[in-house]
Design an enzyme around this catalytic site. Structure first.
Site, mmCIF file in Angstrom:
data_model
loop_
_atom_site.group_PDB
_atom_site.id
_atom_site.type_symbol
_atom_site.label_atom_id
_atom_site.label_comp_id
_atom_site.label_asym_id
_atom_site.label_seq_id
_atom_site.Cartn_x
_atom_site.Cartn_y
_atom_site.Cartn_z
ATOM 1 N N TYR A 1 0.845 -1.201 0.000
ATOM 2 C CA TYR A 1 0.000 0.000 0.000
ATOM 3 C C TYR A 1 0.886 1.258 0.000
ATOM 4 O O TYR A 1 1.834 1.356 0.789
ATOM 5 C CB TYR A 1 -0.923 -0.041 1.227
ATOM 6 C CG TYR A 1 -1.666 1.242 1.434
ATOM 7 C CD1 TYR A 1 -2.501 1.754 0.444
ATOM 8 C CD2 TYR A 1 -1.534 1.973 2.618
ATOM 9 C CE1 TYR A 1 -3.171 2.947 0.620
ATOM 10 C CE2 TYR A 1 -2.219 3.160 2.800
ATOM 11 C CZ TYR A 1 -3.025 3.646 1.789
ATOM 12 O OH TYR A 1 -3.688 4.838 1.958
ATOM 13 N N ASP B 1 0.273 -7.451 7.270
ATOM 14 C CA ASP B 1 -0.882 -6.598 6.990
ATOM 15 C C ASP B 1 -1.956 -7.518 6.400
ATOM 16 O O ASP B 1 -1.849 -7.969 5.260
ATOM 17 C CB ASP B 1 -0.470 -5.494 6.001
ATOM 18 C CG ASP B 1 -1.612 -4.523 5.702
ATOM 19 O OD1 ASP B 1 -2.778 -4.916 5.866
ATOM 20 O OD2 ASP B 1 -1.323 -3.391 5.262
ATOM 21 N N LYS C 1 -11.490 -1.123 6.052
ATOM 22 C CA LYS C 1 -11.841 -1.905 4.866
ATOM 23 C C LYS C 1 -12.858 -2.998 5.236
ATOM 24 O O LYS C 1 -13.954 -2.679 5.628
ATOM 25 C CB LYS C 1 -10.554 -2.472 4.256
ATOM 26 C CG LYS C 1 -9.444 -1.402 4.060
ATOM 27 C CD LYS C 1 -9.874 -0.314 3.126
ATOM 28 C CE LYS C 1 -8.837 0.729 2.749
ATOM 29 N NZ LYS C 1 -8.003 1.351 3.722
HETATM 30 C C1 LIG Z 1 -3.312 -2.858 2.624
HETATM 31 C C2 LIG Z 1 -3.510 -1.561 3.368
HETATM 32 N N1 LIG Z 1 -2.822 -1.361 4.511
HETATM 33 C C3 LIG Z 1 -2.970 -0.208 5.222
HETATM 34 C C4 LIG Z 1 -3.806 0.805 4.791
HETATM 35 C C5 LIG Z 1 -3.917 2.079 5.588
HETATM 36 O O1 LIG Z 1 -5.104 2.096 6.318
HETATM 37 P P1 LIG Z 1 -5.929 3.427 6.685
HETATM 38 O O2 LIG Z 1 -6.358 4.050 5.400
HETATM 39 O O3 LIG Z 1 -7.047 2.918 7.525
HETATM 40 O O4 LIG Z 1 -4.997 4.318 7.451
HETATM 41 C C6 LIG Z 1 -4.529 0.625 3.619
HETATM 42 C C7 LIG Z 1 -5.418 1.690 3.134
HETATM 43 O O5 LIG Z 1 -5.870 1.683 1.992
HETATM 44 C C8 LIG Z 1 -4.377 -0.595 2.882
HETATM 45 O O6 LIG Z 1 -5.030 -0.815 1.731
#
Ligand SMILES: Cc1ncc(COP(=O)(O)O)c(C=O)c1O
Length: 379
Positions: free
Chosen positions: A98, A170, A195
Site C-alpha cells: 500500500y 498486513d 476496509k
Molecule cells: C493494505 C492496506 N494497509 C494499510 C492501509 C492504511 O489504512 P488506513 O487508510 O485505515 O490508514 C490501507 C489503506 O488503503 C491498505 O489498503
C-alpha cells in the site's frame, strides 16, 4: 468456538450496567473514582474505553490472538509498530505494498534513522539476502495491494524465527475469514479496519493483534503514550461490522471469482491479477494459506495507456471511482494516480503498478449487474 460464531460472540459479554446485548457506545472520557485509583477498570478513555475494549477483545478472538489494539486509522496502527524500533534498526518489507505504508516508511521513519529494504517476497529466499544483525522486522502484505502477489507467511515466519526477527502481516486484504497469520507463525497482525472489518465505508480505523505478552505490553504502552486511539462511535461501528464479516466475505469471494473469470475471458483485457487463477504464480501458496481468494482484482486493458485506463474508470456507473476497498459497494481505482501515487513511478512500475492498471474492490451486489457495468465501460 468456530470462526463464524467468533465474529458474533468472540470476546463479547452483555453490558454489565443493563444487560444490553450489543455493547453500547460509551461516549465517555472519564470515570468516577471512590478514592484515587479506586475505579471499575476505567480511568480515562485514551487508556481504556468499554466500547473500544469490547472491539479489541473481538479483534483478538477472530484472529486467534490474545490481545487486540484499535487505533484511529490503519496507518496509526503501523505507526505504533514503527515506534518499537530505534535509529539504526532495519526493516525488510514487501516491495509491492500500500502506497501509504511505503510513504510512512520512507518519508517519516527513514528520517528517524530506520532503514528499509523493499524486497519481492514471492520467492522468500530473497529475504535472507537482506538480513543482518540490525534487522528487527519483516513486513509482509499478502495479498499485496494492488498486484495481488501472495507471500508464503509460514515460510517467512520460519526465516524470521531463525534470525530472531519480528514478523508483521498486513491482513487487510484477506481478513481473518480467509487467513490467520498468527496461526502461521507471525508475531503481529495489522489491519486497516477501514476496509473489510468495518465493511460499510463509514469508518477509518486500524488494528493490531498479537499473542506475545511482552510485545502486547509495549504496544499498549505506545497506544496510550502516543494516543492515536479510535473513538467509541467508530469502535461500535467496527464491532457491528465484524458480526457480519463471514457472510460478507463469502459473497465478496463468490463475486470476485465471477468477475475475475469474466475479465480473464474478455477479448479486450490483457491481464487479470487474482490469486484464484491456477496460473497465478503463487496460486498453490494462496490455496494453502487462504480459505478462498477474496474480492480484490487488478487488471490491464489490452494495448492501453494512462488515458485509456482513466476513460474506463470514468465510464463505470455501478462501480464508484474512489479510494479504499472492502465495503459492501463495489469500487474502482486507478492505483498510479490514486492509492499508489506516493510511490515514485520507477519504483511502482518495478512491481507492476503501470499507468494502465485498474484495481477493483468487488462488493456484495449481484455479480450480473457488476459484469454489465464492466462490459459497458470496457466497450
Ligand atoms: C493494505 C492496506 N494497509 C494499510 C492501509 C492504511 O489504512 P488506513 O487508510 O485505515 O490508514 C490501507 C489503506 O488503503 C491498505 O489498503
Amino acid at each position: 468456538m468456530k470462526f463464524n460464531t467468533k465474529t458474533i460472540h468472540g470476546g463479547q459479554e452483555h453490558d454489565k450496567a443493563y444487560g444490553a446485548v450489543m455493547t453500547p457506545i460509551y461516549q465517555t472520557t472519564t470515570y468516577a473514582q471512590t478514592t484515587p485509583g479506586g475505579h471499575k477498570g476505567y480511568e480515562y478513555s485514551r487508556t481504556h474505553n468499554p466500547t473500544r475494549n469490547a472491539l479489541e477483545n473481538g479483534l483478538a478472538s477472530i484472529e486467534n490472538g490474545k490481545y487486540g489494539l484499535a487505533f484511529g486509522s490503519g496507518l496509526a496502527a503501523i505507526d505504533a509498530i514503527m515506534k518499537l524500533f530505534k535509529p539504526g534498526d532495519e526493516i525488510i518489507s514487501t516491495s509491492d505494498l500500500y502506497g501509504g505504508s511505503y510513504r510512512l516508511f520512507t518519508k517519516v521513519y527513514e528520517d528517524f534513522g530506520i532503514k528499509f529494504h523493499f524486497v519481492g517476497m514471492e520467492n522468500v529466499a530473497n529475504i535472507e539476502n537482506y538480513i543482518n544483525s540490525n534487522t528487527k522486522l519483516i513486513w509482509v502484505e499478502t495479498p499485496t495491494n494492488p498486484m495481488m502477489n501472495i507471500v508464503d507467511i509460514e515460510a517467512v515466519a520460519t526465516i524470521a524465527k531463525t534470525h530472531s526477527v519480528l514478523l508483521a502481516v498486513d491482513n487487510t486484504f484477506a481478513t481473518p475469514y480467509l487467513q490467520r497469520p498468527l496461526d502461521l507463525g507471525a508475531d503481529i497482525i495489522m489491519h486497516s479496519a477501514t476496509k473489510y472489518l468495518g465493511g460499510h465505508s463509514d469508518v477509518v480505523m486500524g488494528a493490531l493483534i498479537v499473542n506475545n505478552d511482552d510485545l502486547a505490553k509495549k504496544l499498549y504502552f505506545i497506544q496510550n503514550a502516543s494516543g492515536a486511539i479510535c473513538g467509541p462511535m467508530d469502535s461500535f461501528l467496527v464491532l457491528r461490522g465484524i458480526k457480519t464479516l463471514h457472510i460478507r466475505m463469502q459473497r465478496h469471494c463468490e463475486n470476485g471469482r465471477a468477475i475475475a473469470e469474466y475479465l480473464a475471458n474478455h477479448p479486450k483485457i490483457e491481464k487479470v491479477y487474482w490469486p484464484g487463477f491456477e496460473n497465478h504464480p503463487n496460486h498453490e501458496i494462496a490455496k494453502k494459506q487462504m480459505g478462498d481468494f477474496g474480492g480484490m482484482i487488478s487488471f490491464i486493458p489490452k494495448g492501453s495507456n494512462y488515458d485509456d485506463a482513466i476513460k474506463i474508470v470514468e465510464k463505470l456507473q455501478l462501480f464508484t471511482l474512489a479510494e479504499s476497498l472492502g465495503g459492501v459497494e463495489s469500487l474502482a481505482g486507478h492505483p498510479a494516480s490514486m492509492t499508489h501515487a506516493s510511490i515514485p513511478k520507477t519504483e511502482r512500475e518495478k512491481s507492476g503498478v503501470v499507468d494502465s492498471l485498474i484495481r477493483l474492490s468487488i462488493g456484495i451486489e449481484d455479480a450480473e449487474d457488476l459484469i454489465d457495468d464492466l462490459a459497458q465501460a470496457i466497450g
